[in-house]
Design a protein around this motif. Sequence first.
Motif, short mmCIF file in Angstrom:
data_model
loop_
_atom_site.label_atom_id
_atom_site.label_comp_id
_atom_site.label_asym_id
_atom_site.label_seq_id
_atom_site.Cartn_x
_atom_site.Cartn_y
_atom_site.Cartn_z
N MET A 41 57.44 22.74 62.25
CA MET A 41 56.18 23.44 61.99
C MET A 41 56.47 24.83 61.44
SD MET A 41 54.13 22.46 65.45
CE MET A 41 55.49 22.92 66.51
N THR A 42 55.55 25.31 60.62
CA THR A 42 55.64 26.64 60.05
C THR A 42 54.24 27.21 59.88
OG1 THR A 42 56.52 27.97 58.23
CG2 THR A 42 55.61 25.81 57.66
N ALA A 43 54.15 28.52 59.83
CA ALA A 43 52.88 29.17 59.53
C ALA A 43 52.73 29.42 58.02
CB ALA A 43 52.77 30.50 60.29
N ASP A 44 53.81 29.19 57.24
CA ASP A 44 53.77 29.42 55.79
C ASP A 44 54.49 28.28 55.08
OD1 ASP A 44 53.94 30.34 53.17
OD2 ASP A 44 54.39 32.41 53.77
N LEU A 45 53.77 27.21 54.84
CA LEU A 45 54.35 25.99 54.25
C LEU A 45 54.96 26.26 52.88
CD1 LEU A 45 54.79 22.94 54.65
CD2 LEU A 45 52.56 22.60 53.56
N ASP A 46 54.26 26.99 52.02
CA ASP A 46 54.78 27.23 50.67
C ASP A 46 56.12 27.95 50.70
OD1 ASP A 46 52.50 26.04 49.50
OD2 ASP A 46 51.40 27.93 49.63
N ARG A 47 56.26 28.94 51.58
CA ARG A 47 57.52 29.70 51.69
C ARG A 47 58.66 28.80 52.15
NH1 ARG A 47 58.33 34.03 56.37
NH2 ARG A 47 57.88 32.11 57.42
N VAL A 61 58.89 25.45 51.99
CA VAL A 61 59.20 24.45 50.96
C VAL A 61 60.06 25.08 49.87
CG1 VAL A 61 58.21 23.03 49.11
CG2 VAL A 61 57.23 22.95 51.43
N LYS A 62 59.68 26.26 49.39
CA LYS A 62 60.46 26.93 48.36
C LYS A 62 61.89 27.20 48.83
CE LYS A 62 60.49 31.03 45.32
NZ LYS A 62 61.86 30.81 45.02
N PHE A 63 62.05 27.62 50.07
CA PHE A 63 63.39 27.90 50.60
C PHE A 63 64.26 26.64 50.56
CE2 PHE A 63 66.40 27.88 54.15
CZ PHE A 63 67.15 29.00 53.84
N TYR A 64 63.77 25.51 51.06
CA TYR A 64 64.59 24.30 51.09
C TYR A 64 64.84 23.72 49.70
CZ TYR A 64 64.86 24.40 56.09
OH TYR A 64 65.15 24.79 57.37
N VAL A 65 63.91 23.89 48.80
CA VAL A 65 64.12 23.48 47.40
C VAL A 65 65.20 24.35 46.78
CG1 VAL A 65 63.05 23.42 45.11
CG2 VAL A 65 61.83 22.45 47.08
N ASP A 66 65.09 25.67 46.95
CA ASP A 66 66.06 26.59 46.35
C ASP A 66 67.43 26.51 47.00
OD1 ASP A 66 64.01 27.47 44.71
OD2 ASP A 66 63.74 29.39 45.74
N ALA A 67 67.48 26.39 48.32
CA ALA A 67 68.76 26.41 49.03
C ALA A 67 69.50 25.08 48.96
CB ALA A 67 68.54 26.79 50.50
N PHE A 68 68.77 23.96 49.02
CA PHE A 68 69.42 22.65 49.15
C PHE A 68 69.05 21.65 48.07
CE2 PHE A 68 69.20 24.53 53.39
CZ PHE A 68 70.55 24.53 53.71
N GLY A 69 68.24 22.06 47.11
CA GLY A 69 67.83 21.13 46.07
C GLY A 69 66.91 20.04 46.59
N ALA A 70 66.27 20.29 47.72
CA ALA A 70 65.33 19.31 48.28
C ALA A 70 64.21 19.04 47.27
CB ALA A 70 64.74 19.84 49.59
N THR A 71 63.64 17.85 47.33
CA THR A 71 62.53 17.51 46.44
C THR A 71 61.31 17.12 47.27
OG1 THR A 71 63.31 15.22 46.24
CG2 THR A 71 64.00 16.77 44.53
N VAL A 72 60.16 17.55 46.82
CA VAL A 72 58.91 17.21 47.48
C VAL A 72 58.56 15.77 47.13
CG1 VAL A 72 56.44 17.73 47.63
CG2 VAL A 72 58.10 19.60 47.47
N THR A 73 58.40 14.93 48.16
CA THR A 73 58.05 13.52 47.91
C THR A 73 56.63 13.18 48.35
OG1 THR A 73 58.96 12.81 50.04
CG2 THR A 73 60.45 12.77 48.12
#
Length: 136
Positions: A13-19, A21-33
């Motif tokens: 859980m997070t209070a800032d979903l956009d932040r 998501v951006k962190f995991y995309v930038d840090a690990f190359g995660a993709t939103v599915t």
Amino acid sequence: MPITTGFNHIATMTADLDRIVKFYVDAFGATVTFEMAAREGHPRMTILDLGGGAALNVFEVRDTDIIGDRRRQGGRGPIDHFGLAVDSLKTLEATRDRLRELGADIGEIQRLGSEWSLFFRDPDGMELEVCCHAGQ
């Protein structure tokens, strides 16, 4: 012999979903599915593919709904942290450098038994780990 093949996903859980998501995309190359808007009885949610069949399901809730102290071991609830796997020490070192560039609070790569390990904190302050087998 276990009948499971490993973890399918971790939910957080997070209070800032956009932040986050951006962190995991930038840090690990995660993709939103998958993305789901908030609706009655269910918070806004995003599923991130972390590779290797593992996903991170992130729910956006009010900060006051998150119980515990993410910065203190023993205060984070029944699941203390999760570890993300990478394929080699070289990838772990590159991940460390990328986390530093993103301004993450990180430790040093250390040997823990048969694993190389790097602890870091995500933007919510949650302590997490990235690791790889030491033989790689």
